[in-house]
Write a protein that holds these residues in place. Structure first.
Motif, PDB file in Angstrom:
ATOM      1  N   LEU A  15     -43.817  52.857  17.452  1.00  0.00           N
ATOM      2  CA  LEU A  15     -42.738  53.592  18.158  1.00  0.00           C
ATOM      3  C   LEU A  15     -41.900  53.141  19.106  1.00  0.00           C
ATOM      4  O   LEU A  15     -40.864  53.383  19.602  1.00  0.00           O
ATOM      5  N   ALA A  16     -42.360  52.062  19.655  1.00  0.00           N
ATOM      6  CA  ALA A  16     -41.683  51.420  20.755  1.00  0.00           C
ATOM      7  C   ALA A  16     -40.764  50.320  20.178  1.00  0.00           C
ATOM      8  O   ALA A  16     -41.091  49.442  20.213  1.00  0.00           O
ATOM      9  N   VAL A  17     -39.625  50.864  19.680  1.00  0.00           N
ATOM     10  CA  VAL A  17     -38.752  50.067  19.078  1.00  0.00           C
ATOM     11  C   VAL A  17     -37.757  49.654  20.036  1.00  0.00           C
ATOM     12  O   VAL A  17     -37.041  50.629  20.353  1.00  0.00           O
ATOM     13  N   GLN A  18     -37.283  48.619  20.249  1.00  0.00           N
ATOM     14  CA  GLN A  18     -36.072  48.178  20.772  1.00  0.00           C
ATOM     15  C   GLN A  18     -34.849  48.580  20.354  1.00  0.00           C
ATOM     16  O   GLN A  18     -34.665  48.409  19.244  1.00  0.00           O
ATOM     17  N   PRO A  19     -33.855  49.197  21.149  1.00  0.00           N
ATOM     18  CA  PRO A  19     -32.856  49.889  20.544  1.00  0.00           C
ATOM     19  C   PRO A  19     -31.808  48.494  20.333  1.00  0.00           C
ATOM     20  O   PRO A  19     -31.684  47.660  20.986  1.00  0.00           O
ATOM     21  N   LEU A  37     -42.448  60.891  15.870  1.00  0.00           N
ATOM     22  CA  LEU A  37     -43.686  60.772  15.443  1.00  0.00           C
ATOM     23  C   LEU A  37     -43.912  61.917  14.494  1.00  0.00           C
ATOM     24  O   LEU A  37     -44.787  61.699  13.403  1.00  0.00           O
ATOM     25  N   ARG A  38     -43.580  63.031  14.783  1.00  0.00           N
ATOM     26  CA  ARG A  38     -43.689  64.380  13.795  1.00  0.00           C
ATOM     27  C   ARG A  38     -43.081  64.263  12.531  1.00  0.00           C
ATOM     28  O   ARG A  38     -43.474  64.269  11.614  1.00  0.00           O
ATOM     29  N   VAL A  39     -41.868  63.637  12.689  1.00  0.00           N
ATOM     30  CA  VAL A  39     -41.019  63.541  11.363  1.00  0.00           C
ATOM     31  C   VAL A  39     -41.678  62.289  10.558  1.00  0.00           C
ATOM     32  O   VAL A  39     -41.752  62.534   9.454  1.00  0.00           O
ATOM     33  N   CYS A  40     -42.037  61.223  11.292  1.00  0.00           N
ATOM     34  CA  CYS A  40     -42.410  60.024  10.316  1.00  0.00           C
ATOM     35  C   CYS A  40     -43.918  60.452   9.506  1.00  0.00           C
ATOM     36  O   CYS A  40     -44.033  60.064   8.588  1.00  0.00           O
ATOM     37  N   THR A  41     -44.552  61.384  10.389  1.00  0.00           N
ATOM     38  CA  THR A  41     -45.721  61.752   9.917  1.00  0.00           C
ATOM     39  C   THR A  41     -45.744  62.552   8.578  1.00  0.00           C
ATOM     40  O   THR A  41     -46.258  62.637   7.526  1.00  0.00           O
ATOM     41  N   ILE A  42     -44.595  63.552   8.707  1.00  0.00           N
ATOM     42  CA  ILE A  42     -44.350  64.320   7.466  1.00  0.00           C
ATOM     43  C   ILE A  42     -43.934  63.640   6.300  1.00  0.00           C
ATOM     44  O   ILE A  42     -44.381  63.813   5.149  1.00  0.00           O
ATOM     45  N   LEU A  43     -42.939  62.381   6.610  1.00  0.00           N
ATOM     46  CA  LEU A  43     -42.462  61.791   5.578  1.00  0.00           C
ATOM     47  C   LEU A  43     -43.532  60.884   5.075  1.00  0.00           C
ATOM     48  O   LEU A  43     -43.383  60.721   3.830  1.00  0.00           O
ATOM     49  N   TYR A  44     -44.353  60.403   5.707  1.00  0.00           N
ATOM     50  CA  TYR A  44     -45.740  59.659   5.067  1.00  0.00           C
ATOM     51  C   TYR A  44     -46.404  60.459   4.307  1.00  0.00           C
ATOM     52  O   TYR A  44     -46.993  60.495   3.386  1.00  0.00           O
ATOM     53  N   GLN A  45     -47.038  61.879   4.887  1.00  0.00           N
ATOM     54  CA  GLN A  45     -47.839  62.826   3.995  1.00  0.00           C
ATOM     55  C   GLN A  45     -47.246  63.412   2.822  1.00  0.00           C
ATOM     56  O   GLN A  45     -47.872  63.745   1.921  1.00  0.00           O
ATOM     57  N   GLN A  46     -45.688  63.733   2.942  1.00  0.00           N
ATOM     58  CA  GLN A  46     -45.147  64.459   1.947  1.00  0.00           C
ATOM     59  C   GLN A  46     -44.175  63.680   1.183  1.00  0.00           C
ATOM     60  O   GLN A  46     -43.422  64.031   0.428  1.00  0.00           O
ATOM     61  N   GLN A  47     -44.258  62.265   1.174  1.00  0.00           N
ATOM     62  CA  GLN A  47     -43.433  61.368   0.400  1.00  0.00           C
ATOM     63  C   GLN A  47     -43.296  61.766  -1.068  1.00  0.00           C
ATOM     64  O   GLN A  47     -42.446  61.404  -1.926  1.00  0.00           O
ATOM     65  N   ASN A  48     -44.526  62.045  -1.505  1.00  0.00           N
ATOM     66  CA  ASN A  48     -44.422  62.329  -3.090  1.00  0.00           C
ATOM     67  C   ASN A  48     -44.288  63.854  -3.565  1.00  0.00           C
ATOM     68  O   ASN A  48     -44.584  64.291  -4.475  1.00  0.00           O
ATOM     69  N   GLN A  72     -34.362  54.864  13.759  1.00  0.00           N
ATOM     70  CA  GLN A  72     -35.926  54.631  14.390  1.00  0.00           C
ATOM     71  C   GLN A  72     -36.708  55.094  13.378  1.00  0.00           C
ATOM     72  O   GLN A  72     -37.728  54.359  12.990  1.00  0.00           O
ATOM     73  N   VAL A  73     -36.437  56.026  12.374  1.00  0.00           N
ATOM     74  CA  VAL A  73     -37.321  56.239  11.298  1.00  0.00           C
ATOM     75  C   VAL A  73     -37.338  55.220  10.078  1.00  0.00           C
ATOM     76  O   VAL A  73     -38.550  54.777   9.684  1.00  0.00           O
ATOM     77  N   CYS A  74     -36.070  54.537   9.945  1.00  0.00           N
ATOM     78  CA  CYS A  74     -36.208  53.374   9.163  1.00  0.00           C
ATOM     79  C   CYS A  74     -37.132  52.293   9.509  1.00  0.00           C
ATOM     80  O   CYS A  74     -37.777  51.555   8.933  1.00  0.00           O
ATOM     81  N   ASN A  75     -36.995  52.070  11.131  1.00  0.00           N
ATOM     82  CA  ASN A  75     -37.820  51.081  11.876  1.00  0.00           C
ATOM     83  C   ASN A  75     -39.293  51.272  11.417  1.00  0.00           C
ATOM     84  O   ASN A  75     -40.130  50.241  11.451  1.00  0.00           O
ATOM     85  N   ASN A  76     -39.701  52.593  11.335  1.00  0.00           N
ATOM     86  CA  ASN A  76     -41.185  52.686  11.259  1.00  0.00           C
ATOM     87  C   ASN A  76     -41.791  52.878   9.676  1.00  0.00           C
ATOM     88  O   ASN A  76     -42.708  52.858   9.368  1.00  0.00           O
TER      89      ASN A  76
END
Length: 501
Positions: A15-19, A37-48, A72-76
């Protein structure tokens, strides 16, 4: 619950991504890291998961959708297209409810980059079309698209891409074509770049720069026949070869041992375009003449360079010093070094490499000590040269376990957690038969470039001194100090200068 915790930890590290610089219409706004963090977790767990379920989860998370948040989501997810693309579809829906959020060239390029790395060409092409229709394509879009399509050998689509962009506001442009060809040649897609250039000839007439990039690409590939064809075609069309292209051709001739052809090209430049010869071409010629031991010819070129008032750089002087040492003209080499006002690492490397070629490893180590004393910090290449000089290119395996580098290397690998690499190396040593495997000093130093390595090098240095190998001990100890923490480097002791202890 366990999966959720694991996923949370997975994303917390990223998550420490330089702008980055953003489009002016989308100024950088701070991103809530908890929401991210919450959104990325949802995207990872619910991607299918079904779309309705994923969108419901994302909506209930109550995050603020901004341009920066999308990036930032794309960076993760740098190599995973599904979470990014599904989040993009969600943002399309949200855009109707939140008119302040709009996609830009930056966000589309970021998404294209992620999809390109996953090699999902069908989806990539659909997104390229959408980028064109929205008129969000820019120079970076062209580079991403052509590198991706060229790498996938979708050559018809490479040409179709230019026509698509032309019909959507990005007209045919030789500058844009040259940028794309340059980037493709840099990643070894020179055949694909050539295809694009010749197929687009009716719409975009290539210029000298286009041909220069193709020549450089084929030279880098080692294909002199194809490079010569492009060269002849360029001359037939009335373009004068740029100096960069000439230099690349000469360098390739030297590398494939065609010294005569390289020097003929140099002589042609001297006769017809003397004013365009710069330090780069002179340095190239002097470097290879010195490597071949043709010192009288190298001196002629060097003198001509000085007479024309071209400033001699340190790299050229380093090659001259090495050439003199290779011909056993040690006194002359030292005289050249003494005349240099500020001796930098290039000259020291020429001196060290030449002394090692003469099998004077102790003297080379003394030069190493001198460069440190004068404030010139050695780099990785310095250490590798010195270790090869003392231990040979294949390492030293002796009866004394203190100086048995097979033992040090394998034991060190296990200690820093690279057991698989250690096993591979042991297998090579056991099965080597008559052919001893080459010792990889680069890997050896790389694996121990940390605080643990610093401690290990200290211990090894002590053991080496016990058996009288002071030069080798100083080299390894100094490398360990270089890899130590800042506090330890600040308090480190000066290197031992007297080798006769």
């Amino acid at each position: 619950m366990l999966l959720r915790r694991t996923t949370t930890l997975l994303f917390a590290k990223n998550l420490a991504v330089q702008p980055l610089r953003r489009h002016l219409s989308n100024p950088i706004s701070p991103v809530n890291q908890d929401d991210l963090l919450r959104v990325c977790t949802i995207l990872y767990q619910q991607q299918n998961s079904p779309e309705s379920r994923l969108h419901s989860k994302l909506t209930s998370s109550n995050f603020q959708l901004t341009h920066e948040f999308f990036l930032q989501v794309c960076n993760n997810f740098p190599y995973s297209w599904r979470p990014v693309y599904r989040f993009f579809l969600f943002t399309q829906q949200q855009q109707e409810k939140n008119p302040t959020f709009t996609h830009s060239s930056v966000s589309f390029n970021k998404m294209l980059d992620v999809v390109s790395k996953s090699r999902n060409i069908d989806l990539f092409w659909n997104l390229v079309n959408e980028t064109a229709v929205r008129r969000l394509a820019n120079g970076k879009t062209f580079v991403i698209a052509l590198k991706t399509l060229g790498g996938a050998r979708e050559l018809k689509k490479c040409v179709e891409f230019f026509h698509l962009m032309n019909s959507n506001g990005c007209g045919y442009s030789v500058e844009r074509l040259n940028k794309v060809v340059d980037e493709m040649c840099r990643v070894k897609l020179v055949e694909e770049a050539k295809f694009v250039v010749f197929k687009m000839k009716d719409w975009i007439k290539p210029d000298g720069v286009s041909y220069k990039h193709l020549i450089s690409g084929f030279c880098e590939k080692g294909d002199l026949i194809e490079a010569s064809k492009i060269w002849n075609l360029m001359v037939d069309e009335g373009f004068v070869p740029e100096v960069d292209a000439v230099e690349k051709f000469m360098e390739t001739f030297f590398k494939v041992n065609q010294f005569g052809e390289a020097l003929k090209l140099f002589e042609t430049m001297r006769l017809k375009r003397m004013d365009e010869l710069d330090v780069s071409i002179y340095r190239l010629v002097i470097k290879w003449l010195c490597k071949k031991g043709m010192m009288s010819r190298a001196h002629e070129v060097f003198d001509e360079m000085c007479e024309r008032g071209i400033q001699v750089d340190s790299l050229t002087l380093g090659y001259v010093v090495y050439g003199l040492l290779a011909k056993h003209r040690v006194r002359e080499a030292y005289q050249v070094v003494e005349k240099i006002a500020v001796v930098d690492i290039s000259v020291y490397h020429g001196l060290i490499k030449g002394l090692l070629k003469l099998r004077r490893a102790n003297e080379a180590t003394q030069v190493f000590r001198e460069m440190i004393k004068r404030g010139c910090e050695p780099n990785m290449h310095t250490y590798i040269m010195l270790l090869q000089g003392h231990l040979g290119r294949r390492g030293r395996k002796g009866t004394d376990p203190l100086v048995n580098f097979d033992t040090i290397f394998v034991g060190g690998l296990v200690k820093v957690g690279h057991s698989k690499e250690a096993t591979k190396y042991v297998e090579r040593v056991i099965n080597r038969g008559m052919e001893v495997p080459r010792f990889d000093y680069n890997k050896f130093l790389h694996y121990f470039s940390n605080e643990e390595g610093a401690i290990m090098f200290e211990d090894v240095a002590k053991k080496l001194r016990e058996v009288g190998l002071f030069d080798l001990a100083d080299i390894l100890e100094r490398y360990g100090q270089k890899m130590a923490t800042r506090d330890r480097r600040r308090n480190r002791l000066p290197i031992i200068e007297d080798t006769n202890i």
